[in-house]
Design a protein around this motif. Structure first.
Motif, PDB file in Angstrom:
ATOM      1  N   GLN A 225       0.829  -1.209   0.000  1.00  0.00           N
ATOM      2  CA  GLN A 225       0.000   0.000   0.000  1.00  0.00           C
ATOM      3  C   GLN A 225       0.862   1.256   0.000  1.00  0.00           C
ATOM      4  OE1 GLN A 225      -2.395   0.479   3.536  1.00  0.00           O
ATOM      5  NE2 GLN A 225      -3.832   1.872   2.545  1.00  0.00           N
ATOM      6  N   SER A 226       1.907   1.253   0.807  1.00  0.00           N
ATOM      7  CA  SER A 226       2.814   2.405   0.873  1.00  0.00           C
ATOM      8  C   SER A 226       3.507   2.635  -0.468  1.00  0.00           C
ATOM      9  CB  SER A 226       3.854   2.182   1.975  1.00  0.00           C
ATOM     10  OG  SER A 226       4.750   3.270   2.050  1.00  0.00           O
ATOM     11  N   ASP A 227       3.964   1.548  -1.090  1.00  0.00           N
ATOM     12  CA  ASP A 227       4.628   1.667  -2.393  1.00  0.00           C
ATOM     13  C   ASP A 227       3.662   2.201  -3.453  1.00  0.00           C
ATOM     14  OD1 ASP A 227       6.932   0.680  -1.273  1.00  0.00           O
ATOM     15  OD2 ASP A 227       6.650  -1.362  -2.015  1.00  0.00           O
ATOM     16  N   THR A 228       2.419   1.734  -3.409  1.00  0.00           N
ATOM     17  CA  THR A 228       1.428   2.176  -4.388  1.00  0.00           C
ATOM     18  C   THR A 228       1.121   3.661  -4.214  1.00  0.00           C
ATOM     19  OG1 THR A 228       0.425  -0.026  -4.438  1.00  0.00           O
ATOM     20  CG2 THR A 228      -0.911   1.792  -5.255  1.00  0.00           C
ATOM     21  N   LEU A 229       0.978   4.089  -2.967  1.00  0.00           N
ATOM     22  CA  LEU A 229       0.707   5.505  -2.701  1.00  0.00           C
ATOM     23  C   LEU A 229       1.878   6.376  -3.129  1.00  0.00           C
ATOM     24  CD1 LEU A 229      -1.024   5.334   0.801  1.00  0.00           C
ATOM     25  CD2 LEU A 229      -2.083   5.908  -1.383  1.00  0.00           C
ATOM     26  N   THR A 230       3.092   5.899  -2.872  1.00  0.00           N
ATOM     27  CA  THR A 230       4.279   6.654  -3.274  1.00  0.00           C
ATOM     28  C   THR A 230       4.335   6.817  -4.785  1.00  0.00           C
ATOM     29  OG1 THR A 230       5.516   5.863  -1.338  1.00  0.00           O
ATOM     30  CG2 THR A 230       6.802   6.708  -3.182  1.00  0.00           C
ATOM     31  N   THR A 231       4.009   5.741  -5.499  1.00  0.00           N
ATOM     32  CA  THR A 231       3.960   5.818  -6.957  1.00  0.00           C
ATOM     33  C   THR A 231       2.886   6.794  -7.418  1.00  0.00           C
ATOM     34  OG1 THR A 231       4.728   3.524  -7.161  1.00  0.00           O
ATOM     35  CG2 THR A 231       3.624   4.483  -9.066  1.00  0.00           C
ATOM     36  N   GLY A 232       1.743   6.759  -6.759  1.00  0.00           N
ATOM     37  CA  GLY A 232       0.656   7.676  -7.105  1.00  0.00           C
ATOM     38  C   GLY A 232       1.034   9.133  -6.888  1.00  0.00           C
TER      39      GLY A 232
END
Length: 278
Positions: A225-232
């Motif tokens: 989730q953290s990686d996805t948010l960072t990418t977003g």
């Protein structure tokens, strides 16, 4: 028909306006290249900046969630490791008690078995009392359950309940802290208690293992989730450096042409002086 005037140079004003616009675009492009961001502050794009900041706050909170889950995993891992060792020791205690029930065993044999049994029992007591991680012990009497954060809001938690492996506990190690035997008959009674204790401890360790798996699964989800948010966030605010580099070259060329155009426009007024030359 254009008006030739010594007071107003319309061509120069137009050229200057164009050059200023190019310089502004050039400054924006240079800032994007130097920072790597197309939205570095609220003045660049207020709405996008606000969304990105909110998501950055969530990512920061998820970092704390990861820390909490890692602490929980470490605490539960210590308990599982201790429980497995205790199970092995109980198996050895069973062997000693069983050997003592043999009617052919002499008094000396039974004493030796009892001494070994006592040493193993004392070792279990030490393991139970020292199985701490960061001051948390999940297997002692009145042990502490793990309650790790599971979300950025802090309202959801993953709980792994403590399990008591202290002596004389119903549902745990049923033999008492001073349990031993001196005859084949008392060894038989102790053997029954050890068998019950083995069953209880194995069930408790299995329960702890399930809890560790739950913590690890949640940790994996939070990291994703953290990686996805960072990418977003990057998609919202990061600059396309290759594109900006191309724009930089184009704008620098445009700036040079604009400066030349302004120089030409400024020189047009001086041409009026030729009208007054004899």
């Amino acid at each position: 028909m254009s008006l030739n005037s010594v007071n107003t140079n319309a061509g120069a004003l137009v050229a200057l306006e164009s050059l200023n616009a190019t310089n502004a675009q050039l400054n924006t492009t240079q800032n994007r290249i130097s920072t790597g961001l197309k939205v570095a502050s609220a003045t660049d794009n207020g709405a996008t900046w606000a969304v990105a900041q909110n998501e950055r706050a969530t990512v920061g909170a998820l970092s704390s969630v990861e820390d909490s889950l890692n602490r929980g995993i470490s605490t539960a891992d210590v308990a599982v490791s201790a429980g497995q060792t205790i199970s092995d020791l109980l198996n050895q205690m069973k062997a000693k008690a069983l050997a003592a029930t043999d009617v052919s065993a002499t008094s000396s044999d039974i004493t030796n078995y009892a001494n070994d049994f006592t040493a193993l029992r004392n070792q279990i007591a030490k393991i139970v009392s020292t199985s701490d991680f960061n001051g948390t012990n999940m297997i002692k009497s009145g042990g502490t359950s793990v309650m790790a954060l599971a979300s950025a809001s802090g309202t959801i938690k993953v709980t792994v309940a403590a399990v008591s492996m202290a002596f004389g506990v119903t549902g745990g190690i049923t033999i008492t802290a001073g349990a031993t035997f001196s005859t084949s008959g008392t060894a038989s009674a102790i053997l029954a208690q050890v068998n019950t204790s083995i069953t209880n401890v194995n069930a408790a360790v299995a329960k702890l293992g399930t809890g560790v798996n739950a913590l690890q699964s949640q940790l994996s989800f939070v990291q994703t989730q953290s990686d996805t948010l960072t990418t977003g966030i990057g998609n919202l605010v990061d600059a396309d450096v290759a594109k900006e580099s191309a724009n930089l070259t184009a704008l620098q060329t445009k700036q040079q042409l604009g400066a030349q155009a302004l120089a030409i426009a400024n020189s047009s007024s001086s041409h009026l002086l030729t009208l007054f030359q004899g």
